[in-house]
Design a protein around this motif. Sequence first.
Motif, PDB file in Angstrom:
ATOM      1  N   SER A   1      44.776  49.953  40.124  1.00 46.88           N
ATOM      2  CA  SER A   1      43.852  49.184  40.935  1.00 46.88           C
ATOM      3  C   SER A   1      44.296  49.137  42.399  1.00 46.88           C
ATOM      4  O   SER A   1      45.484  49.116  42.705  1.00 46.88           O
ATOM      5  CB  SER A   1      43.753  47.758  40.398  1.00 46.88           C
TER       6      SER A   1
ATOM      7  N   TYR B   1      43.559  46.558  44.126  1.00 44.51           N
ATOM      8  CA  TYR B   1      43.655  45.130  44.379  1.00 44.51           C
ATOM      9  C   TYR B   1      45.047  44.608  44.043  1.00 44.51           C
ATOM     10  O   TYR B   1      45.584  44.895  42.982  1.00 44.51           O
ATOM     11  CB  TYR B   1      42.603  44.368  43.559  1.00 44.51           C
ATOM     12  N   LYS B   2      45.621  43.825  44.940  1.00 43.08           N
ATOM     13  CA  LYS B   2      46.952  43.241  44.735  1.00 43.08           C
ATOM     14  C   LYS B   2      46.892  42.008  43.832  1.00 43.08           C
ATOM     15  O   LYS B   2      47.798  41.758  43.057  1.00 43.08           O
ATOM     16  CB  LYS B   2      47.584  42.857  46.073  1.00 43.08           C
ATOM     17  N   ASP B   3      45.833  41.217  43.958  1.00 45.61           N
ATOM     18  CA  ASP B   3      45.668  40.014  43.148  1.00 45.61           C
ATOM     19  C   ASP B   3      45.393  40.423  41.702  1.00 45.61           C
ATOM     20  O   ASP B   3      44.473  41.205  41.442  1.00 45.61           O
ATOM     21  CB  ASP B   3      44.502  39.187  43.697  1.00 45.61           C
ATOM     22  N   PRO B   4      46.165  39.920  40.729  1.00 42.98           N
ATOM     23  CA  PRO B   4      45.984  40.342  39.334  1.00 42.98           C
ATOM     24  C   PRO B   4      44.616  39.991  38.759  1.00 42.98           C
ATOM     25  O   PRO B   4      44.088  40.727  37.918  1.00 42.98           O
ATOM     26  CB  PRO B   4      47.109  39.634  38.574  1.00 42.98           C
ATOM     27  N   VAL B   5      44.032  38.887  39.198  1.00 47.71           N
ATOM     28  CA  VAL B   5      42.694  38.527  38.707  1.00 47.71           C
ATOM     29  C   VAL B   5      41.679  39.541  39.210  1.00 47.71           C
ATOM     30  O   VAL B   5      40.850  40.046  38.443  1.00 47.71           O
ATOM     31  CB  VAL B   5      42.320  37.090  39.136  1.00 47.71           C
TER      32      VAL B   5
ATOM     33  N   ALA C   1      42.300  42.569  40.193  1.00 43.46           N
ATOM     34  CA  ALA C   1      42.625  43.862  39.566  1.00 43.46           C
ATOM     35  C   ALA C   1      42.019  43.938  38.169  1.00 43.46           C
ATOM     36  O   ALA C   1      41.477  44.973  37.772  1.00 43.46           O
ATOM     37  CB  ALA C   1      44.132  44.057  39.515  1.00 43.46           C
ATOM     38  N   ASN C   2      42.090  42.848  37.410  1.00 44.94           N
ATOM     39  CA  ASN C   2      41.518  42.815  36.069  1.00 44.94           C
ATOM     40  C   ASN C   2      39.998  42.982  36.109  1.00 44.94           C
ATOM     41  O   ASN C   2      39.417  43.667  35.270  1.00 44.94           O
ATOM     42  CB  ASN C   2      41.883  41.510  35.355  1.00 44.94           C
TER      43      ASN C   2
ATOM     44  N   ASP D   1      38.896  46.620  36.514  1.00 43.28           N
ATOM     45  CA  ASP D   1      39.384  47.539  35.489  1.00 43.28           C
ATOM     46  C   ASP D   1      38.500  47.439  34.260  1.00 43.28           C
ATOM     47  O   ASP D   1      38.568  46.458  33.515  1.00 43.28           O
ATOM     48  CB  ASP D   1      40.830  47.182  35.123  1.00 43.28           C
TER      49      ASP D   1
ATOM     50  N   LYS E   1      35.478  41.725  28.352  1.00 49.11           N
ATOM     51  CA  LYS E   1      36.430  41.045  29.229  1.00 49.11           C
ATOM     52  C   LYS E   1      35.768  39.862  29.943  1.00 49.11           C
ATOM     53  O   LYS E   1      36.418  38.860  30.217  1.00 49.11           O
ATOM     54  CB  LYS E   1      36.984  42.020  30.269  1.00 49.11           C
TER      55      LYS E   1
END
Length: 109
Positions: A2, A4-8, A10-11, A14, A50
């Motif tokens: 991803s 995106y750095k922010d994991p939320v 990025a999720n 994906d 998701k």
Amino acid sequence: MSIYKDPVAANLNDGFVVAINIVAKDGEAEAVAGILESLIEPTMAEEGVKFFMPYRSPTDPNAFFIYELYVDEAGWDAHNKSAHFQNAVGELVEKVASRERVPFLPFVS
């Protein structure tokens, strides 16, 4: 991977996305809202899902948008075959003036 750095974020970037625009027939907006609301819990419980989030326009109460995020296209296929989806669509089709479903893949630069 991803961008995106922010994991939320990025999720959310994906998977396999489906954007749905629905316009209810006049007099059917509340029924459509109820059908969409009834889909949230069973859809979110599906293994390949998701995220499933319906929205309603603040300027046109007949207009709805649904953001669906699946693990992959197979997750979307499984959702389309689920009993709760089939039942909901059976009720929904007669109450809508239009329904457009557009699949998307994540944007990666």
